[in-house]
Design an enzyme around this catalytic site. Structure first.
Site, PDB file in Angstrom:
ATOM      1  N   GLU A 138       4.886  -8.828  13.934  1.00 14.59           N
ATOM      2  CA  GLU A 138       4.074  -9.291  15.061  1.00 14.59           C
ATOM      3  C   GLU A 138       3.828 -10.789  14.956  1.00 14.59           C
ATOM      4  O   GLU A 138       3.656 -11.478  15.939  1.00 14.59           O
ATOM      5  CB  GLU A 138       2.697  -8.602  15.081  1.00 14.59           C
ATOM      6  CG  GLU A 138       2.678  -7.098  14.981  1.00 14.59           C
ATOM      7  CD  GLU A 138       2.695  -6.586  13.543  1.00 14.59           C
ATOM      8  OE1 GLU A 138       1.634  -6.253  12.996  1.00 14.59           O
ATOM      9  OE2 GLU A 138       3.798  -6.524  12.964  1.00 14.59           O
ATOM     10  N   ARG A 181       0.821  -1.213   0.000  1.00 18.33           N
ATOM     11  CA  ARG A 181       0.000   0.000   0.000  1.00 18.33           C
ATOM     12  C   ARG A 181       0.854   1.262   0.000  1.00 18.33           C
ATOM     13  O   ARG A 181       0.415   2.313  -0.464  1.00 18.33           O
ATOM     14  CB  ARG A 181      -0.987  -0.016   1.167  1.00 18.33           C
ATOM     15  CG  ARG A 181      -1.981  -1.161   1.010  1.00 18.33           C
ATOM     16  CD  ARG A 181      -3.148  -1.144   1.944  1.00 18.33           C
ATOM     17  NE  ARG A 181      -2.801  -1.167   3.340  1.00 18.33           N
ATOM     18  CZ  ARG A 181      -3.687  -1.089   4.321  1.00 18.33           C
ATOM     19  NH1 ARG A 181      -4.971  -0.992   4.054  1.00 18.33           N
ATOM     20  NH2 ARG A 181      -3.301  -1.121   5.573  1.00 18.33           N
TER      21      ARG A 181
END
Length: 179
Positions: free
Chosen positions: A104, A67
């Site tokens: 993460e 993005r």
């Protein structure tokens, strides 16, 4: 800046439990489909690459896959500079610098063409979200491995609860909204 923030509030859609349970994904596609909203955020993001008089102070704009590409390319055009993509491993066809970093939920590797940034280039990093800061930190390392200097990071949104700023050191951050 106010118009950009209003566009984000109006057009970014929260998608619960995507890509995994417990995550609230920030979907920017409605923002991208709205000409006025998209134009306002590009103008606001480009401010991070200008001085107080509005003069561009960067030589390149880097966008991180995927993005970040969508946002960084028009920011580069607005600043009159070149756009440089930072890609996932194995996606660039020529010699690259690579940096691996923790996510993460695992590990990732980013790459940058060795000749994409010239020594001394001042570079603005652009992405959609600053979360844990790992992608921005790795991108900064890639820029510096080419001899460039990271001027700042411009993002649509910062997820303040993840403390991403702590991971990127002294790199100035410009964010249009903190959630």
């Amino acid at each position: 800046m106010a118009a950009a923030r209003a566009a984000l509030e109006r057009l970014v859609v929260d998608v619960p439990d995507f890509p995994e349970p417990g995550v609230v994904f920030k979907d920017i596609t409605p923002l991208l489909a709205d000409h006025t909203g998209f134009a306002s955020v590009i103008t606001a993001l480009a401010l991070a690459g200008r001085d107080q008089d509005g003069t561009p102070v960067v030589d390149k704009v880097v966008g991180m896959e995927a993005r970040g590409f969508i946002l960084a390319a028009p920011v580069a055009l607005a600043l009159g500079t070149g756009f440089v993509p930072v890609r996932k491993a194995g996606k660039l066809p020529r010699g690259t610098h690579a940096v691996s970093y923790a996510l993460e939920y695992g590990e990732a590797t980013l790459e940058l063409h060795r000749d994409a940034i010239s020594p001394g280039d001042r570079v603005l990093l652009v992405d959609d979200v600053l979360a844990t800061g790992g992608t921005a930190r790795a991108t900064r390392e890639l820029i510096e491995s080419c001899g460039g200097t990271a001027h700042g990071l411009a993002v649509l949104m910062e997820l303040g609860f993840l403390s991403g700023r702590g991971a990127i050191g002294d790199l100035p951050v410009s964010t249009l909204m903190t959630v």
